[in-house]
Design an enzyme around this catalytic site. Structure first.
Site, PDB file in Angstrom:
ATOM      1  N   ASP A   4       0.359 -14.730  -8.392  1.00 38.30           N
ATOM      2  CA  ASP A   4       0.679 -15.412  -7.136  1.00 38.30           C
ATOM      3  C   ASP A   4       2.184 -15.336  -6.972  1.00 38.30           C
ATOM      4  O   ASP A   4       2.938 -15.992  -7.689  1.00 38.30           O
ATOM      5  CB  ASP A   4       0.200 -16.873  -7.170  1.00 38.30           C
ATOM      6  CG  ASP A   4       0.430 -17.557  -5.822  1.00 38.30           C
ATOM      7  OD1 ASP A   4       1.146 -16.978  -4.967  1.00 38.30           O
ATOM      8  OD2 ASP A   4      -0.083 -18.668  -5.635  1.00 38.30           O
ATOM      9  N   ASN A  34       3.542  -4.219  -3.198  1.00 38.71           N
ATOM     10  CA  ASN A  34       2.822  -4.168  -1.926  1.00 38.71           C
ATOM     11  C   ASN A  34       2.471  -5.550  -1.386  1.00 38.71           C
ATOM     12  O   ASN A  34       2.545  -5.775  -0.178  1.00 38.71           O
ATOM     13  CB  ASN A  34       1.536  -3.343  -2.116  1.00 38.71           C
ATOM     14  CG  ASN A  34       0.538  -3.607  -1.015  1.00 38.71           C
ATOM     15  OD1 ASN A  34       0.693  -3.134   0.114  1.00 38.71           O
ATOM     16  ND2 ASN A  34      -0.491  -4.406  -1.313  1.00 38.71           N
ATOM     17  N   TYR A  92       9.870 -13.035   8.819  1.00 37.33           N
ATOM     18  CA  TYR A  92       9.212 -11.869   8.219  1.00 37.33           C
ATOM     19  C   TYR A  92      10.149 -10.657   8.249  1.00 37.33           C
ATOM     20  O   TYR A  92      10.327  -9.972   7.231  1.00 37.33           O
ATOM     21  CB  TYR A  92       7.913 -11.587   8.972  1.00 37.33           C
ATOM     22  CG  TYR A  92       7.141 -10.406   8.442  1.00 37.33           C
ATOM     23  CD1 TYR A  92       6.406 -10.508   7.259  1.00 37.33           C
ATOM     24  CD2 TYR A  92       7.124  -9.195   9.124  1.00 37.33           C
ATOM     25  CE1 TYR A  92       5.678  -9.426   6.778  1.00 37.33           C
ATOM     26  CE2 TYR A  92       6.399  -8.112   8.653  1.00 37.33           C
ATOM     27  CZ  TYR A  92       5.679  -8.229   7.477  1.00 37.33           C
ATOM     28  OH  TYR A  92       4.969  -7.151   7.010  1.00 37.33           O
ATOM     29  N   ALA A 118      13.345 -10.627   8.410  1.00 39.01           N
ATOM     30  CA  ALA A 118      14.469 -10.858   7.492  1.00 39.01           C
ATOM     31  C   ALA A 118      14.035 -10.670   6.045  1.00 39.01           C
ATOM     32  O   ALA A 118      14.788 -10.114   5.233  1.00 39.01           O
ATOM     33  CB  ALA A 118      15.026 -12.267   7.699  1.00 39.01           C
ATOM     34  N   LYS A 128      11.707  -8.665   4.877  1.00 43.88           N
ATOM     35  CA  LYS A 128      11.533  -7.239   4.583  1.00 43.88           C
ATOM     36  C   LYS A 128      12.882  -6.511   4.596  1.00 43.88           C
ATOM     37  O   LYS A 128      13.077  -5.538   3.859  1.00 43.88           O
ATOM     38  CB  LYS A 128      10.557  -6.613   5.589  1.00 43.88           C
ATOM     39  CG  LYS A 128       9.123  -7.163   5.474  1.00 43.88           C
ATOM     40  CD  LYS A 128       8.499  -6.852   4.120  1.00 43.88           C
ATOM     41  CE  LYS A 128       7.003  -7.145   4.091  1.00 43.88           C
ATOM     42  NZ  LYS A 128       6.377  -6.802   2.799  1.00 43.88           N
ATOM     43  N   ILE A 183      -0.708  -1.209  11.128  1.00 45.43           N
ATOM     44  CA  ILE A 183      -1.750  -0.649  10.267  1.00 45.43           C
ATOM     45  C   ILE A 183      -3.003  -1.527  10.373  1.00 45.43           C
ATOM     46  O   ILE A 183      -2.900  -2.769  10.283  1.00 45.43           O
ATOM     47  CB  ILE A 183      -1.285  -0.592   8.776  1.00 45.43           C
ATOM     48  CG1 ILE A 183       0.178  -0.114   8.659  1.00 45.43           C
ATOM     49  CG2 ILE A 183      -2.245   0.253   7.943  1.00 45.43           C
ATOM     50  CD1 ILE A 183       0.480   1.276   9.159  1.00 45.43           C
TER      51      ILE A 183
HETATM   52  N1  LIG Z   1      -0.864  -4.175   8.112  1.00 41.42           N
HETATM   53  C1  LIG Z   1       0.278  -3.952   8.739  1.00 41.42           C
HETATM   54  O1  LIG Z   1       0.288  -3.690   9.968  1.00 41.42           O
HETATM   55  C2  LIG Z   1       1.590  -3.986   7.985  1.00 41.42           C
HETATM   56  C3  LIG Z   1       2.737  -3.586   8.686  1.00 41.42           C
HETATM   57  C4  LIG Z   1       3.966  -3.612   8.021  1.00 41.42           C
HETATM   58  C5  LIG Z   1       4.039  -4.018   6.701  1.00 41.42           C
HETATM   59  N2  LIG Z   1       2.908  -4.428   6.049  1.00 41.42           N
HETATM   60  C6  LIG Z   1       3.075  -4.870   4.657  1.00 41.42           C
HETATM   61  O2  LIG Z   1       2.181  -4.141   3.828  1.00 41.42           O
HETATM   62  C7  LIG Z   1       1.785  -4.946   2.717  1.00 41.42           C
HETATM   63  C8  LIG Z   1       0.271  -4.974   2.649  1.00 41.42           C
HETATM   64  O3  LIG Z   1      -0.219  -5.439   3.883  1.00 41.42           O
HETATM   65  P1  LIG Z   1      -1.769  -5.365   4.270  1.00 41.42           P
HETATM   66  O4  LIG Z   1      -1.835  -5.209   5.740  1.00 41.42           O
HETATM   67  O5  LIG Z   1      -2.479  -4.419   3.388  1.00 41.42           O
HETATM   68  O6  LIG Z   1      -2.179  -6.878   3.935  1.00 41.42           O
HETATM   69  P2  LIG Z   1      -3.529  -7.545   3.424  1.00 41.42           P
HETATM   70  O7  LIG Z   1      -4.717  -6.691   3.777  1.00 41.42           O
HETATM   71  O8  LIG Z   1      -3.509  -8.948   3.913  1.00 41.42           O
HETATM   72  O9  LIG Z   1      -3.346  -7.512   1.842  1.00 41.42           O
HETATM   73  C9  LIG Z   1      -2.380  -8.311   1.235  1.00 41.42           C
HETATM   74  C10 LIG Z   1      -2.568  -8.247  -0.273  1.00 41.42           C
HETATM   75  O10 LIG Z   1      -1.558  -9.069  -0.848  1.00 41.42           O
HETATM   76  C11 LIG Z   1      -2.145 -10.039  -1.700  1.00 41.42           C
HETATM   77  N3  LIG Z   1      -1.394 -11.293  -1.526  1.00 41.42           N
HETATM   78  C12 LIG Z   1      -1.241 -12.024  -0.388  1.00 41.42           C
HETATM   79  N4  LIG Z   1      -0.450 -13.093  -0.634  1.00 41.42           N
HETATM   80  C13 LIG Z   1      -0.096 -13.028  -1.945  1.00 41.42           C
HETATM   81  C14 LIG Z   1       0.696 -13.835  -2.791  1.00 41.42           C
HETATM   82  N5  LIG Z   1       1.274 -14.978  -2.370  1.00 41.42           N
HETATM   83  N6  LIG Z   1       0.848 -13.462  -4.081  1.00 41.42           N
HETATM   84  C15 LIG Z   1       0.268 -12.339  -4.555  1.00 41.42           C
HETATM   85  N7  LIG Z   1      -0.516 -11.536  -3.808  1.00 41.42           N
HETATM   86  C16 LIG Z   1      -0.693 -11.870  -2.514  1.00 41.42           C
HETATM   87  C17 LIG Z   1      -3.611 -10.167  -1.273  1.00 41.42           C
HETATM   88  O11 LIG Z   1      -4.397 -10.396  -2.421  1.00 41.42           O
HETATM   89  P3  LIG Z   1      -5.256 -11.739  -2.726  1.00 41.42           P
HETATM   90  O12 LIG Z   1      -5.629 -12.340  -1.399  1.00 41.42           O
HETATM   91  O13 LIG Z   1      -6.436 -11.207  -3.489  1.00 41.42           O
HETATM   92  O14 LIG Z   1      -4.337 -12.568  -3.543  1.00 41.42           O
HETATM   93  C18 LIG Z   1      -3.903  -8.780  -0.712  1.00 41.42           C
HETATM   94  O15 LIG Z   1      -4.407  -7.930  -1.741  1.00 41.42           O
HETATM   95  C19 LIG Z   1       2.418  -6.325   2.939  1.00 41.42           C
HETATM   96  O16 LIG Z   1       3.604  -6.418   2.184  1.00 41.42           O
HETATM   97  C20 LIG Z   1       2.719  -6.333   4.428  1.00 41.42           C
HETATM   98  O17 LIG Z   1       3.789  -7.191   4.738  1.00 41.42           O
HETATM   99  C21 LIG Z   1       1.688  -4.405   6.661  1.00 41.42           C
END
Ligand SMILES: NC(=O)c1ccc[n+]([C@@H]2O[C@H](COP(=O)([O-])OP(=O)(O)OC[C@H]3O[C@@H](n4cnc5c(N)ncnc54)[C@H](OP(=O)(O)O)[C@@H]3O)[C@@H](O)[C@H]2O)c1
Length: 274
Positions: free
Chosen positions: A57, A84, A149, A151, A153, A182
């Protein structure tokens, strides 16, 4: 080093981009360790075969050290770290609770930085390592009501870009991957802050409507995973990779257009007139 010899640690491998990276690295024959806040709740069909799921966490300041302790000597054998996992957050700058900003920075910045520090001695000693910080295009193109958010990143990218200059002489390369929109469903898990009767309510809901629609229509997480794997296996990974939201077009525009105009375009793309 052959791709199959690599031990990779991917944070947040239970959904979206992280899950796609885990599957891609496992398919290449890497030894993959990934994390969840609650690995016990994962059903067998949610797991990628052969991958180990450990607890992390990032909002807990002790989270990375607890994970390192669980891994024991293995933390020193990690060749590839994909930072990630992250929290997506929205809310007017004026109204964001301090505790929410603190948790976001702990999760998106301080946790990944600490975890990187824990794997670095082993990478440096072996003369080979890859660290990928999953940032966001919002760091390069900040958007109203996403200030915390964007800031967080941008801070992560700042750490990575400076550290890259320290570590590349040792064969350890840090890169930032900035995804655009995404289709992972992250919008459903976003933490949202808005005061009752807020003067910003209309703008916030307009922005969120556009943001959520962009994400639903976004590219597949597997495309981001492919970019991340490219960075991992490259002999000289780039400083920054951008994927989704028609990248590299926005970056080209940013180079040629006046700054203020670029900000107006970003706002207009989310339904906001500035
Ligand atoms: N999707 C987009 O459009 C997008 C765009 C730009 C950047 N991003 C970045 O890409 C990364 C992945 O995004 P995603 O869209 O794949 O998100 P997601 O589907 O919500 O997955 C997030 C992952 O992070 C884990 N997580 C969440 N909060 C956590 C915490 N406090 N401690 C440890 N693990 C945690 C979750 O695992 P559990 O719930 O099992 O703990 C999950 O496996 C993130 O850093 C996000 O900011 C995403």
């Amino acid at each position: 080093m052959a791709q199959t010899d690599l031990t990779a640690l991917v944070t947040g491998g239970t959904s979206g981009i992280g899950r796609a990276v885990v599957a891609a690295l496992a398919a290449k024959g890497c030894t993959v360790i990934t994390t969840s806040r609650d690995p016990e709740r994962l059903a067998p069909e949610q797991r990628v075969s052969g991958v180990r799921y450990l607890r992390l966490d990032l909002s807990d300041p002790d989270g990375p050290d607890a994970l390192a302790e669980e891994l024991g000597e293995e933390i020193g054998a990690v060749d590839v770290l994909i930072n990630n996992a992250g929290e997506s957050q929205s809310g007017p700058f004026e109204e964001l609770p301090s505790a929410a900003i603190d948790r976001l920075f702990q999760t998106n910045v301080f946790g990944p930085v600490r975890l990187s520090q824990l794997v670095l001695p082993g990478m440096r000693r072996r003369g080979h390592g890859r660290i990928i910080m999953v940032g966001s295009m919002l760091a390069s193109f900040p958007l109203a009501h996403r200030s915390s958010y964007a800031a967080s990143k941008a801070a992560l990218a700042g750490f990575a870009t400076a550290a890259r200059q320290e570590l590349s002489p040792f064969g350890v390369w840090i890169s930032v991957v900035e995804p655009g929109s995404i289709a992972t469903g992250i919008g459903l898990r976003r933490t949202k802050y808005l005061d009752e009767g807020s003067v910003y309510a209309t703008d916030v809901s307009t922005m969120l409507e556009h943001l959520d629609r962009n994400e639903r229509d976004g590219i597949a997480p597997e495309t981001v995973a492919a970019t991340i794997v490219d960075a991992v296996i490259s002999p000289r990974p780039r400083e920054l990779y951008a994927v989704g939201s028609r990248a590299p077009l926005p970056f080209l525009l940013k180079r040629i257009l006046p700054r203020g105009l670029m900000s107006k375009i970003v706002a207009a793309q989310h339904g906001l007139r500035r």
